[in-house]
Design an enzyme around this catalytic site. Sequence first.
Site, short mmCIF file in Angstrom:
data_model
loop_
_atom_site.label_atom_id
_atom_site.label_comp_id
_atom_site.label_asym_id
_atom_site.label_seq_id
_atom_site.Cartn_x
_atom_site.Cartn_y
_atom_site.Cartn_z
N SER A 276 17.86 -7.12 2.02
CA SER A 276 19.29 -7.12 1.73
C SER A 276 20.06 -7.62 2.95
CB SER A 276 19.71 -5.69 1.38
OG SER A 276 21.10 -5.54 1.54
N LYS A 282 15.91 -2.45 3.00
CA LYS A 282 15.48 -2.88 1.67
C LYS A 282 14.31 -3.86 1.67
CE LYS A 282 17.75 -2.63 -1.84
NZ LYS A 282 17.50 -1.98 -3.08
N GLU A 289 11.55 -10.63 -10.01
CA GLU A 289 12.78 -10.64 -10.83
C GLU A 289 13.08 -12.06 -11.31
OE1 GLU A 289 16.03 -8.48 -8.70
OE2 GLU A 289 14.36 -7.70 -7.53
#
Length: 498
Positions: A276, A282, A289
């Site tokens: 992130s 993160k 995805e």
Amino acid sequence: MSDILRRGRLAEAADKEVTMFTSSMDADKWIFVADIAVDMAHTVMLKEQEIISSSDCSSILEGLLAIKDMGIENLDHTYEDIHISLESKLIDLVGEDVGGRMHSGRSRNDEVATCIRFVLRDEMLGIMDDLLGLRKTLLKTAGENVETIMPGFTHLQHAQPTTLAHHLLAHADALSRDLERVVNAFSRVNLSPLGAAAFASTGFAIDRTRTCELLGFDGLVENSMDAVSSRDFLIESAGVFANIMINLSRMAEEIVIWSTSEFNFIELDDMYASTSSIMPQKKNPDTAELIRGKSGSVIGSLMSILSICKGLPLSYNRDLQEATPNVWRAVGTTRTAVRIIDGMIGTMKVNTDTMALQSVTGFTTATELADTMVRSTGIPFRTAHQIVGVLARGSGEPTIGEIDAVAHSVIGESLSARGLTEEMVREALDAVSNIKKRRVPGGPAPEEVQRSLKNRMNLLENDEHALKELNIRIDGSIKNLHEVVDRCIKDSGNKGNR
Ligand code: ARG
């Protein structure tokens, strides 16, 4: 106007915006090399049929080789497509009296259909190889996890214990069906429309089977109207690619879920993760995805092709040009996605302890407990289902005492009186023995998974062998085309332009 296409019939050059609107030059980069091969095969055949002279043939072939070396960037991009821009470059190089003979007995309509099939065939061979790679990785990872217990899911709720190998084999089997579908579609892609010309074939004494053979096609799209106007092979191929992406997106979704702190079943290699810009801690499964996301784009390509082809009257319509780039996008995305998920699965870390721990949470052994009651006491399954269902309302695994109490309230007698023992209950509640019992064909018992793995490995080897043969055949035909071209150039003694 020096435009070799428009100079006869049309007085004015096309409006700039119209040219851009109607041009396929951008997407035609996919078929540049193919178009040269198609031109060569057609030219050789014209000479063999004595439609053009050997010296013209050899000059055209030399010109085509030179254009290939120059690359697509040296073509005139103001033409509406690669075919005419290539022909115009040829005429620049060898003169119209020679180069202007290449398009005899042919149209861009059969030419483009031939080019698309020629390139799509290679992409399909490529995707077959990609799929075999992914299947191999799945089988290898399965082989390492025959004893890795995990909860199996229905409705994404813990359902029954299984193994990671069993789970991965399910994905591998889906992918072998995908491969079968590619092979099947290939048989309808690898056919030659060349010689159909605009749609009504030609009065020149051409030899369609010769160009078919020179280009390595397995046969003709015979009817000349069908040959130029059908794009069902695009629909079929894009459908196959979309199906592959659906299977990949399901795997990708599992990778996303399994990477959460809640599941913590796997950790992706850093190569396949993102972080992130604000939250320094993160590690995100963006790659998975995007496989999920891009499956939507491939479905979109299929929908575009379907909608573009709907309601088109015979034979060629320019709408067809709009369908083609969709298949290039679809196959490109699908091939990359297959290779990327292969890498993700091959490098991910499996948290076997967490999986084992989770394999019994949520009373996943309930079915086996009910089955054990049936086998040991003779009560009907539906009754056992009710007893275990009542027990499942409580928390934790039931003791024999609790089982008897519930049985009393349901059937008026205890199950231990009918033969159920504490040892049987303990075994029913054990995940490992649950799995060991499930050894019917296709079940998760390690011995059955081993059998299945061995069988799938053999099938994979057979598929690898068949693909190798297919590649040898196609490569051989292209090599032969180039040999024939070289011979034509040599035999004519390179007399050059007349
Ligand atoms: N760029 C065209 C296509 O992709 C080539 C065929 C053009 N034929 C024609 N009659 N305008 O379909």
